[in-house]
Design a protein around this motif. Structure first.
Motif, PDB file in Angstrom:
ATOM      1  N   PRO A  19       0.798  -1.229   0.000  1.00 16.01           N
ATOM      2  CA  PRO A  19       0.000   0.000   0.000  1.00 16.01           C
ATOM      3  C   PRO A  19       0.829   1.278   0.000  1.00 16.01           C
ATOM      4  O   PRO A  19       0.243   2.358   0.055  1.00 16.01           O
ATOM      5  N   GLN A  20       2.171   1.165  -0.075  1.00 14.46           N
ATOM      6  CA  GLN A  20       2.977   2.395  -0.039  1.00 14.46           C
ATOM      7  C   GLN A  20       2.649   3.298  -1.222  1.00 14.46           C
ATOM      8  O   GLN A  20       2.645   4.519  -1.120  1.00 14.46           O
ATOM      9  N   GLY A  21       2.433   2.663  -2.388  1.00 10.18           N
ATOM     10  CA  GLY A  21       2.156   3.428  -3.583  1.00 10.18           C
ATOM     11  C   GLY A  21       0.661   3.478  -3.869  1.00 10.18           C
ATOM     12  O   GLY A  21      -0.071   2.550  -3.531  1.00 10.18           O
ATOM     13  N   LYS A  22       0.207   4.599  -4.453  1.00 13.27           N
ATOM     14  CA  LYS A  22      -1.212   4.725  -4.726  1.00 13.27           C
ATOM     15  C   LYS A  22      -1.395   5.524  -6.003  1.00 13.27           C
ATOM     16  O   LYS A  22      -0.676   6.506  -6.214  1.00 13.27           O
ATOM     17  N   ILE A  23      -2.325   5.067  -6.843  1.00  4.58           N
ATOM     18  CA  ILE A  23      -2.641   5.875  -8.013  1.00  4.58           C
ATOM     19  C   ILE A  23      -3.555   6.995  -7.547  1.00  4.58           C
ATOM     20  O   ILE A  23      -4.633   6.753  -7.008  1.00  4.58           O
TER      21      ILE A  23
END
Lengths: 311, 328
Positions: free
Chosen positions: B62-66
């Motif tokens: 979940p560190q990255g998110k669009i």
């Protein structure tokens, strides 16, 4: 594969021989004369010498060793100095209790250890992971005799669900198995979780996701099998420990297993029994490590098939 | 609608950590035409791999998110599809091959198992049929002795063979789009050209579109129909390949092209672009490339340029291409 196997078997035989040598000589040089102990304080030197000759203890030590080794290969482990029964019978008798306890404890440890470890890894950093890992820390840290006593008090004395001592039937083994298995379940769950998390980071897991693999298939087929090597190492060592008897658990629950037998033998300087017991433990450990090595090869083709075109 | 298999519009993907929001992919838009190859080029850390992982929906979570934009694949927005639908598209609609053939194959499963797995996952065929098709794929990617390789484990193969096996696996369900993330970076030069021509041949044979991520301008020149050049998460230049090499307009693109070592003459020293890609948590205030740009002005340090059309089909993110640039 067969070359790998053959090599491991030769190693195992070598290790057992080395252990027999070391055990025999160490037990013969440590202070404490068994004949003196056996005959009591008031025995005359002549009587002691006579008994010594009878037992073959006046022979040169290397002759004693080869005699002992030869007899052992024929299934004769000698006779206990104090109980005057064949050592092999005593070991086999105790082994029955230890083995039953070990099987129950080990199945518990494996099932709970693997399931909890996998769940903790799948729900990494979520509530379930924290809960299970807190439990596992408690499980690893709690001394098993203490767990045993708590179980006896609560499930034995208060709730009266299970008997608290002896080994007459299946239900007698429930509390000791739980007390013995707890720590191993905890350690297996921790190593499973760590290993699974390590594998999850690998490139081939991303490849699998890119193919559309998901859910439990991703976890079990791709991650778990790769995570198994360290788990098998720990679980194998654990099986060795459990099978060689738990002195504390067997004492607390009054089970006449190997652990209890060995402690009594050492206290009495019952050399044939101690030697036989140590050889039993050595063989169990060596056989289990052999099985672990074979399992490695079954799990990981890199071990089974050797190097190949690396690089 | 145009014949675009993939349309990415204004895609923004950020990492969230102790530094706050870090834009790894920053307002990126591009199209992949059916049957064509799109090259994405840039230095390490410029966001090109992240862009491709976003398209697959495999960016680190979940560190990255669009945080914005859309990824239209065959008219469906990948950013809004439920996981179930994404699983069906991955491996079937679009497939991906990775940089490290050494570590990208599962070491405990045979090559055959891994190819058959893809086929059995997406198409309801029998084991025999899946095996037959896997063998066919292995033969198609030019691996000698398919039966032997089918039963081999990854560690028994060379890097080039593994990458061929990866390609066989990726193409086993006839994907519409093949994403190649630095497919040849880890390979020897001779193997590299074999793999590239294999990808080209299979592209012609199957009609799949290719998205090729690389840092190698030479590879781009050889493979791509159109190119996007990325820098620090942004597209800085976008053009047809021939146009880009003939008229590199952004200083970064020129720098990349100049740093290709020439083969026909000796050089004392290679041209390099000084400095390195900024870390996402210390992006400059103005143009992201300004600190390394030989033409940077006060304006470049203060404002970020928008991407503008320099000529037909050629877009550049640089003040020098905007009206009103006086050549300060």
């Amino acid at each position: 594969m067969s070359r790998y196997l053959l090599g491991r078997v030769f190693q195992a035989v070598g290790v057992i021989l080395a252990i027999s040598l070391i055990t025999f000589f160490i037990l013969n040089v440590i202070p404490g004369d068994p004949v003196q102990l056996m005959m009591g304080e008031f025995a005359t030197p002549e009587a002691i010498a006579q008994v010594r000759a009878q037992m073959g203890l006046d022979q040169p030590i290397y002759k004693q060793y080869f005699g002992w080794l030869g007899n052992m290969l024929r299934g004769d482990f000698g006779v206990s100095y104090f109980q005057h029964r064949p050592v092999l019978d005593m070991l086999l008798n105790s082994f029955g209790y230890t083995a039953r306890l070990a099987v129950f404890a080990y199945v518990l440890a494996l099932v709970f250890g693997l399931v909890f470890g996998i769940l903790a890894a799948v729900f990494h950093n979520k509530f379930l992971d924290r809960l299970l890992m807190t439990l596992s820390i408690a499980g690893v840290s709690a001394p098993n005799f203490w767990v045993a006593i708590i179980l006896q008090i609560y499930f034995g004395l208060t709730l009266k669900w299970f008997p608290i001592s002896g080994a007459k039937a299946f239900n007698y083994y429930v509390l000791p198995a739980v007390a013995l298995g707890t720590r191993y379940a905890a350690s297996i769950s921790r190593i499973t979780r760590t290993s699974m998390l390590e594998v999850t980071k690998q490139d081939y897991m991303r490849t699998a996701s890119a193919k559309g693999v998901h859910g439990w298939m991703l976890v079990m087929k791709h991650a778990f099998r790769n995570a198994l090597i360290p788990v098998v190492t720990v679980a194998g060592t654990d099986l060795g420990n459990i099978l060689t008897g738990s002195m504390l658990i067997e004492t607390v629950f009054t089970i006449d297993g190997i652990g209890k037998l060995m402690v009594d033998a050492i206290n009495q300087r019952d050399l044939p029994l101690v030697q036989g017991g140590v050889m039993y433990i050595a063989v169990i450990c060596v056989v289990i490590y052999l099985l672990v090595d074979i399992l490695y090869a079954v799990i990981d083709p890199r071990i089974r098939l050797g190097g190949g075109a690396e690089g | 609608m145009s014949d675009n298999i993939l349309q990415v519009r204004d895609l923004c993907m950020s990492f969230f950590n102790k530094h706050g929001e870090l834009p790894a992919v920053n307002h990126v838009s591009f199209d992949v035409e059916r049957g064509k190859t799109l090259g994405i080029v840039g230095e390490s850390g410029c966001g090109k791999s992240m862009t491709s992982l976003c398209v697959m929906g495999l960016y680190p979570q979940p560190q990255g998110k669009i945080v914005g934009g859309s990824i239209l694949f065959q008219g469906r927005d990948m950013t809004k599809l439920p996981p179930r639908e994404l699983h069906k598209i991955r491996g079937k609609g679009m497939a991906m091959i990775f940089q490290e053939p050494m570590t990208s194959l599962n070491p405990v499963l045979t090559i055959g198992d891994q190819i058959m797995e893809t086929i059995r996952l997406h198409e309801h065929v029998s084991r025999q049929e899946a095996k037959r098709r896997a063998m066919e794929m292995i033969a198609m990617v030019g691996i000698p002795m398919p039966e032997k390789i089918f039963a081999s484990c990854p560690h028994q193969l060379s890097g080039g063979m593994r990458q061929r096996a990866m390609i066989a696996m990726a193409l086993s369900c006839d994907p519409e789009l093949l994403i190649c993330d630095e497919p040849t970076t880890a390979l020897d030069v001779t193997v590299q050209s074999q793999i590239l021509s294999l990808i080209n041949r299979l592209k012609a044979q199957t009609g799949t579109s290719v998205m090729l991520i690389t840092h190698d301008m030479g590879v781009i020149n050889e493979m791509a129909d159109t190119v996007i050049v990325m820098y620090a998460g942004q597209i800085v230049e976008q053009a047809a390949t021939a146009d880009l090499f003939a008229h590199p307009t952004h200083p970064y693109t020129s720098g990349l092209i100049q740093s290709i070592p020439p083969l026909n003459r000796e050089v004392e020293e290679l041209n390099v672009i000084p400095g390195s890609v900024p870390m996402l948590y210390e992006l400059p205030k103005g143009c992201l490339f300004a600190p390394r740009c030989p033409y940077a002005t006060a304006r470049c340090a203060a404002e970020r340029p928008d991407i503008v059309t320099a000529s037909e089909g050629h877009q550049v993110r640089c003040f020098r291409c905007m009206p009103g640039w006086e050549g300060q």
